[in-house]
Motif scaffolding. Structure first.
Motif, PDB file in Angstrom:
ATOM      1  N   ARG A 163       0.847  -1.214   0.000  1.00  0.00           N
ATOM      2  CA  ARG A 163       0.000   0.000   0.000  1.00  0.00           C
ATOM      3  C   ARG A 163       0.874   1.253   0.000  1.00  0.00           C
ATOM      4  O   ARG A 163       0.564   2.234  -0.677  1.00  0.00           O
ATOM      5  N   ASN A 164       1.985   1.188   0.732  1.00  0.00           N
ATOM      6  CA  ASN A 164       2.908   2.340   0.757  1.00  0.00           C
ATOM      7  C   ASN A 164       3.470   2.636  -0.626  1.00  0.00           C
ATOM      8  O   ASN A 164       3.567   3.793  -1.041  1.00  0.00           O
ATOM      9  N   HIS A 165       3.866   1.566  -1.360  1.00  0.00           N
ATOM     10  CA  HIS A 165       4.405   1.751  -2.722  1.00  0.00           C
ATOM     11  C   HIS A 165       3.368   2.442  -3.610  1.00  0.00           C
ATOM     12  O   HIS A 165       3.699   3.321  -4.405  1.00  0.00           O
ATOM     13  N   ILE A 166       2.125   2.010  -3.471  1.00  0.00           N
ATOM     14  CA  ILE A 166       1.058   2.564  -4.322  1.00  0.00           C
ATOM     15  C   ILE A 166       0.763   4.020  -3.954  1.00  0.00           C
ATOM     16  O   ILE A 166       0.599   4.873  -4.832  1.00  0.00           O
ATOM     17  N   ASN A 167       0.731   4.299  -2.661  1.00  0.00           N
ATOM     18  CA  ASN A 167       0.498   5.692  -2.226  1.00  0.00           C
ATOM     19  C   ASN A 167       1.616   6.605  -2.705  1.00  0.00           C
ATOM     20  O   ASN A 167       1.378   7.735  -3.136  1.00  0.00           O
ATOM     21  N   LYS A 168       2.842   6.084  -2.666  1.00  0.00           N
ATOM     22  CA  LYS A 168       3.991   6.872  -3.135  1.00  0.00           C
ATOM     23  C   LYS A 168       3.853   7.145  -4.636  1.00  0.00           C
ATOM     24  O   LYS A 168       4.105   8.260  -5.102  1.00  0.00           O
ATOM     25  N   PHE A 169       3.469   6.100  -5.380  1.00  0.00           N
ATOM     26  CA  PHE A 169       3.271   6.259  -6.832  1.00  0.00           C
ATOM     27  C   PHE A 169       2.249   7.362  -7.099  1.00  0.00           C
ATOM     28  O   PHE A 169       2.461   8.247  -7.929  1.00  0.00           O
ATOM     29  N   LYS A 170       1.125   7.326  -6.371  1.00  0.00           N
ATOM     30  CA  LYS A 170       0.060   8.323  -6.596  1.00  0.00           C
ATOM     31  C   LYS A 170       0.517   9.733  -6.241  1.00  0.00           C
ATOM     32  O   LYS A 170       0.117  10.706  -6.887  1.00  0.00           O
ATOM     33  N   ASN A 171       1.382   9.844  -5.214  1.00  0.00           N
ATOM     34  CA  ASN A 171       1.911  11.163  -4.840  1.00  0.00           C
ATOM     35  C   ASN A 171       2.916  11.682  -5.861  1.00  0.00           C
ATOM     36  O   ASN A 171       2.921  12.858  -6.216  1.00  0.00           O
ATOM     37  N   LEU A 172       3.792  10.757  -6.334  1.00  0.00           N
ATOM     38  CA  LEU A 172       4.819  11.154  -7.306  1.00  0.00           C
ATOM     39  C   LEU A 172       4.220  11.493  -8.666  1.00  0.00           C
ATOM     40  O   LEU A 172       4.705  12.367  -9.379  1.00  0.00           O
ATOM     41  N   TYR A 173       3.169  10.756  -9.040  1.00  0.00           N
ATOM     42  CA  TYR A 173       2.604  10.895 -10.395  1.00  0.00           C
ATOM     43  C   TYR A 173       1.087  11.142 -10.313  1.00  0.00           C
ATOM     44  O   TYR A 173       0.286  10.265 -10.649  1.00  0.00           O
ATOM     45  N   PRO A 174       0.691  12.352  -9.910  1.00  0.00           N
ATOM     46  CA  PRO A 174      -0.749  12.615  -9.770  1.00  0.00           C
ATOM     47  C   PRO A 174      -1.504  12.500 -11.106  1.00  0.00           C
ATOM     48  O   PRO A 174      -2.719  12.272 -11.114  1.00  0.00           O
ATOM     49  N   GLU A 212       8.979   4.519 -10.081  1.00  0.00           N
ATOM     50  CA  GLU A 212       8.790   3.930  -8.740  1.00  0.00           C
ATOM     51  C   GLU A 212       7.327   3.562  -8.481  1.00  0.00           C
ATOM     52  O   GLU A 212       6.429   4.398  -8.638  1.00  0.00           O
ATOM     53  N   GLY A 213       7.124   2.288  -8.127  1.00  0.00           N
ATOM     54  CA  GLY A 213       5.764   1.841  -7.791  1.00  0.00           C
ATOM     55  C   GLY A 213       4.925   1.418  -8.982  1.00  0.00           C
ATOM     56  O   GLY A 213       3.755   1.055  -8.829  1.00  0.00           O
ATOM     57  N   ALA A 214       5.511   1.436 -10.201  1.00  0.00           N
ATOM     58  CA  ALA A 214       4.710   1.095 -11.393  1.00  0.00           C
ATOM     59  C   ALA A 214       4.243  -0.360 -11.360  1.00  0.00           C
ATOM     60  O   ALA A 214       3.114  -0.663 -11.760  1.00  0.00           O
ATOM     61  N   TYR A 215       5.108  -1.260 -10.880  1.00  0.00           N
ATOM     62  CA  TYR A 215       4.702  -2.686 -10.830  1.00  0.00           C
ATOM     63  C   TYR A 215       3.545  -2.926  -9.858  1.00  0.00           C
ATOM     64  O   TYR A 215       2.518  -3.495 -10.248  1.00  0.00           O
ATOM     65  N   PRO A 216       3.657  -2.511  -8.576  1.00  0.00           N
ATOM     66  CA  PRO A 216       2.512  -2.722  -7.687  1.00  0.00           C
ATOM     67  C   PRO A 216       1.250  -2.029  -8.183  1.00  0.00           C
ATOM     68  O   PRO A 216       0.137  -2.532  -8.011  1.00  0.00           O
ATOM     69  N   MET A 217       1.427  -0.865  -8.849  1.00  0.00           N
ATOM     70  CA  MET A 217       0.262  -0.103  -9.318  1.00  0.00           C
ATOM     71  C   MET A 217      -0.469  -0.830 -10.446  1.00  0.00           C
ATOM     72  O   MET A 217      -1.692  -0.964 -10.417  1.00  0.00           O
ATOM     73  N   ILE A 218       0.263  -1.315 -11.461  1.00  0.00           N
ATOM     74  CA  ILE A 218      -0.407  -2.017 -12.569  1.00  0.00           C
ATOM     75  C   ILE A 218      -1.019  -3.319 -12.051  1.00  0.00           C
ATOM     76  O   ILE A 218      -2.111  -3.720 -12.453  1.00  0.00           O
ATOM     77  N   ASN A 219      -0.324  -3.967 -11.118  1.00  0.00           N
ATOM     78  CA  ASN A 219      -0.832  -5.197 -10.513  1.00  0.00           C
ATOM     79  C   ASN A 219      -2.208  -4.941  -9.895  1.00  0.00           C
ATOM     80  O   ASN A 219      -3.191  -5.638 -10.198  1.00  0.00           O
ATOM     81  N   GLN A 220      -2.293  -3.919  -9.033  1.00  0.00           N
ATOM     82  CA  GLN A 220      -3.560  -3.650  -8.345  1.00  0.00           C
ATOM     83  C   GLN A 220      -4.644  -3.149  -9.300  1.00  0.00           C
ATOM     84  O   GLN A 220      -5.792  -3.603  -9.257  1.00  0.00           O
ATOM     85  N   GLN A 221      -4.276  -2.223 -10.182  1.00  0.00           N
ATOM     86  CA  GLN A 221      -5.271  -1.647 -11.098  1.00  0.00           C
ATOM     87  C   GLN A 221      -5.848  -2.698 -12.052  1.00  0.00           C
ATOM     88  O   GLN A 221      -7.051  -2.732 -12.321  1.00  0.00           O
ATOM     89  N   PHE A 222      -4.971  -3.573 -12.535  1.00  0.00           N
ATOM     90  CA  PHE A 222      -5.429  -4.618 -13.452  1.00  0.00           C
ATOM     91  C   PHE A 222      -6.428  -5.540 -12.757  1.00  0.00           C
ATOM     92  O   PHE A 222      -7.469  -5.887 -13.307  1.00  0.00           O
ATOM     93  N   VAL A 223      -6.111  -5.925 -11.527  1.00  0.00           N
ATOM     94  CA  VAL A 223      -7.027  -6.795 -10.764  1.00  0.00           C
ATOM     95  C   VAL A 223      -8.354  -6.084 -10.529  1.00  0.00           C
ATOM     96  O   VAL A 223      -9.427  -6.645 -10.747  1.00  0.00           O
TER      97      VAL A 223
END
Length: 299
Positions: free
Chosen positions: A144-155, A245-256
């Motif tokens: 969850r931290n990786h994903i939150n960081k991704f969202k903060n870095l890339y709004p 940063e965080g692209a892998y966890p993000m695509i993983n969660q979004q795809f699911v």
């Protein structure tokens, strides 16, 4: 006995192969037309219809057969045929990618005649869809931290399903990924890249579902998969730029969240024995591993 006619799976064989898989549902990632069609180019796998079942032959150092797919009474006939065929050819009877359920059938029909050796590198990681979608709980806190960081870095991030409009850009992103990851010098990586490019090229013919992650309109990750049985969706391919940063966890969660919620489980395939991949797949806390092994007759 009649010599079985084995041939390489082609696109026009999709219906017949899928129909036999439907008769023998399994969560194993090999039991889909997409997998056998795309990887048969690399692994020299061929198929034949034997006793009204579907059988694959792997032409490795020692030929081995898949567990037949079809109606139960025909599976037993096909196994008898294969055992007889191996005897006549003077070669050992070997089955590969055999799951515990398949081995249980063998044990019931031929008590104590066969042994199975499960291969850890072949085991598929099966996750609860709900957990991959929400990443709830203490154990997935880091994700969850990786994903939150991704969202903060890339709004300015967006997600969309794969379609005719964005597939060409995914193709270009994949080529760039290939150059960045030294695929040319690594035969295994290179063959995986061929599979990735072919699955994008044929995503409509293969009826694949895809997901695309963008930042400022540029693709940074994509994923491809399909339903494998009534309760399981399999993710065949996932690619992301490592420097995002965080692209892998993000695509993983979004795809699911967007493509897999109608299924109880998500199969994210095996780890091929690669240490980094194994660590990453275990970190998502699989519900269980779909084990697969090699079966041979006892001495």
């Amino acid at each position: 006995m009649t010599e079985p006619v084995f041939k390489r799976p082609e696109l026009e064989d999709r219906e017949i192969i899928t129909e036999y898989f439907r008769k023998s549902p399994s969560r194993s990632c090999e039991r889909t037309f997409v997998n056998v069609y795309l990887w048969s180019r690399h692994y020299k796998v061929q198929y034949a219809i034997i006793e009204d079942t579907l059988v694959f032959r792997n032409m490795g150092d020692q030929p081995a057969f898949s567990f037949p797919a079809g109606e139960e009474e025909n599976i037993k006939k096909a196994l008898e045929f294969l055992m007889q065929y191996c005897r006549e050819q003077g070669m050992p009877f070997l089955l590969y990618n055999v799951t515990p359920e398949m081995f249980a059938c063998l044990e019931a029909w031929y008590p104590d005649r066969f042994e199975i050796e499960y291969v850890r590198d072949y085991a598929d990681y099966i996750y609860e869809t709900e957990k991959l979608a929400t990443l709830a709980g203490k154990k997935l806190h880091a994700k969850r931290n990786h994903i939150n960081k991704f969202k903060n870095l890339y709004p300015n991030w967006t997600y969309e399903s794969l379609n005719d409009e964005n597939v060409e850009n995914c193709f270009q992103m994949a080529l760039k990924w290939r150059n960045q990851n030294g695929c040319e010098d690594d035969p295994e990586k290179n063959s995986e890249m061929c599979v990735t490019l072919n699955s994008l090229r044929l995503f409509k013919e293969l009826e694949l579902r895809g997901g695309v992650l963008k930042i400022d309109g540029k693709i940074v990750a994509f994923s491809l998969g399909e339903p494998i049985c009534d309760d399981t969706f399999v993710v065949h391919i996932e690619k992301a730029f490592a420097d995002v940063e965080g692209a892998y966890p993000m695509i993983n969660q979004q795809f699911v969240q967007h493509e897999c919620m109608d299924y109880k489980y998500v199969n994210r395939e095996d780890d091929t024995g690669a240490e980094g991949l194994r660590k990453a797949k275990l970190s998502y806390r699989p519900a269980f591993l779909e084990e697969k092994g090699i079966v041979k007759e006892k001495e």
